[in-house]
Design a protein around this motif. Structure first.
Motif, PDB file in Angstrom:
ATOM      1  N   ALA A  78       0.233  -7.063   5.245  1.00 45.73           N
ATOM      2  CA  ALA A  78       1.532  -7.738   5.364  1.00 45.73           C
ATOM      3  C   ALA A  78       1.496  -9.154   4.788  1.00 45.73           C
ATOM      4  O   ALA A  78       2.263  -9.476   3.871  1.00 45.73           O
ATOM      5  N   PRO A  79       0.620 -10.046   5.283  1.00 49.00           N
ATOM      6  CA  PRO A  79       0.596 -11.388   4.669  1.00 49.00           C
ATOM      7  C   PRO A  79       0.148 -11.344   3.217  1.00 49.00           C
ATOM      8  O   PRO A  79       0.597 -12.165   2.407  1.00 49.00           O
ATOM      9  N   GLY A  80      -0.727 -10.378   2.863  1.00 51.35           N
ATOM     10  CA  GLY A  80      -1.181 -10.282   1.480  1.00 51.35           C
ATOM     11  C   GLY A  80      -0.045  -9.945   0.534  1.00 51.35           C
ATOM     12  O   GLY A  80       0.120 -10.593  -0.510  1.00 51.35           O
ATOM     13  N   LEU A  81       0.753  -8.952   0.890  1.00 54.16           N
ATOM     14  CA  LEU A  81       1.865  -8.544   0.026  1.00 54.16           C
ATOM     15  C   LEU A  81       2.974  -9.589  -0.005  1.00 54.16           C
ATOM     16  O   LEU A  81       3.570  -9.852  -1.059  1.00 54.16           O
ATOM     17  N   LEU A  82       3.271 -10.190   1.146  1.00 57.60           N
ATOM     18  CA  LEU A  82       4.292 -11.244   1.161  1.00 57.60           C
ATOM     19  C   LEU A  82       3.839 -12.436   0.314  1.00 57.60           C
ATOM     20  O   LEU A  82       4.636 -13.027  -0.432  1.00 57.60           O
ATOM     21  N   GLY A  83       2.554 -12.786   0.426  1.00 60.02           N
ATOM     22  CA  GLY A  83       2.033 -13.873  -0.382  1.00 60.02           C
ATOM     23  C   GLY A  83       2.070 -13.554  -1.861  1.00 60.02           C
ATOM     24  O   GLY A  83       2.430 -14.405  -2.686  1.00 60.02           O
TER      25      GLY A  83
END
Length: 366
Positions: A78-83
């Motif tokens: 989740a944070p990886g894709l949003l980033g």
């Protein structure tokens, strides 16, 4: 042990780096929109300002916190894709690539909350899950419509996520029915936002009513009303919390009274009362508690943290009262720039405080 902790800090910081870049790009975009000199003159960044700050910056930060709580490698999708979505938006790549990555990241974010809910069936997590659904809807809508039309869903994401976090941190001060009341407000807000897709006016007024009701309930039960009379971090957090509630109430009442806003002064009032007055103020309030848990680095409270907090609220008051309500453009610009200075100054002070370091703070109600 220290090497392991340092390695963990570094690996998690890698996920937060895109959030920091998204914030800087969002700040640059804000300068462009305000009509003053900016490091990078880019109309594209101006158009992306809202999603960079909410999806790229705040979304990545919050998703990272939840991934740490999940304690499963897949949670970091989740944070990886949003980033990555934020990085794609500020790169020369087609905007659609960033949009699709934000959609994927939002869906992964929902999955993280679903896994957390299966762990303990907590009412707070249900509300946070609904907030992630709001972010997903906003990301999907952004593929088809302009930013002002999806902004209520971004507001829903921030309001539900932050208010749920507030209830979780101050659970001991909340009534036993607090979780149920929060869920009812979250469900009502979701229905109101769905209504905006059918009738913008009715939906906006319903959304404003639910937000105002939620603020009144939170202020009534939040321990911040007592801790504002203490000292140190509890007092600082309480000041940030109570100030944030005031701005959120203003946004809710503006929607309730004036209806849907997609441009002009009242649109600016609603959006920045929520995004700056409420969301960023809450980030300041909780940063010394949450960031150490995420990065495994202490973030001690410093008296200097009051400076950006006060600047944020004073700048926003000037922007809204003198700029939006009185129509004084120069003061509107002054207030807007003050907000940008406050945001950057807080993170500079926080970074310095973390580098200086003391014994890590324990997570406790504020």
């Amino acid at each position: 042990m220290q090497n392991s902790r340092a390695s963990q800090t570094l690996s998690r910081a890698v996920f937060l780096l895109p959030a920091g870049l998204a914030m800087l790009a969002g700040v640059n975009a804000a300068l462009v929109l305000v009509g003053v000199s900016a490091p990078v003159r880019s109309e594209r960044l101006g158009d992306l300002h809202g999603m960079l700050m909410v999806g790229g910056f705040l979304g990545t930060l919050i998703a990272m916190e939840r991934a740490v709580a999940l304690r499963h490698p897949l949670g970091y999708l989740a944070p990886g894709l949003l980033g990555l979505g934020a990085l794609a938006l500020i790169s020369p790549a087609p905007v659609q690539l960033g949009q699709l990555l934000l959609v994927d990241g939002s869906i992964a974010f929902v999955a993280v909350y679903a896994a957390l809910w299966r762990r303990n069936h907590d009412d707070v997590v249900v509300v946070e899950l609904l907030g992630a659904v709001h972010l997903t809807v906003a990301a999907l809508l952004w593929l088809r419509v302009d930013m002002p039309w999806l902004m209520p869903w971004l507001v829903g994401f921030l309001v539900l996520t932050i208010c749920a976090e507030r209830v979780e941190l101050a659970r001991l001060a909340m009534p036993t029915t607090g979780g149920r009341t929060l869920v009812l407000h979250a469900a009502a807000l979701t229905v109101a936002l769905v209504l905006t897709l059918v009738s913008a006016e009715a939906g906006a007024r319903a959304t404003g009513f639910v937000i105002a009701s939620l603020v009144v309930w939170l202020v009534r039960h939040d321990v911040a009303r007592r801790t504002i009379r203490t000292t140190g971090l509890p007092r600082f957090s309480a000041g940030a919390l109570l100030g944030g509630y005031v701005w959120l109430l203003l946004a809710g009442l503006t929607w309730l009274v004036a209806g849907a806003q997609t441009e002009g002064a009242l649109y600016d009032v609603v959006i920045h009362a929520v995004m700056l007055g409420f969301a960023i103020s809450m980030v300041m309030a909780h940063a010394p508690i949450i960031l150490p848990a995420v990065l495994k680095r202490p973030l001690p409270y410093r008296t200097a943290m009051w400076i950006p907090l006060v600047l944020m609220h004073v700048g926003l008051a000037v922007r809204i009262i003198a700029g939006d309500f009185a129509g004084l453009r120069t003061l509107w610009q002054v207030g807007s720039i003050t907000n940008i200075v406050a945001l950057l100054l807080f993170f500079a002070i926080a970074a310095g405080s973390s580098i200086a370091g003391v014994t890590p703070l324990k997570r406790k109600p504020l």
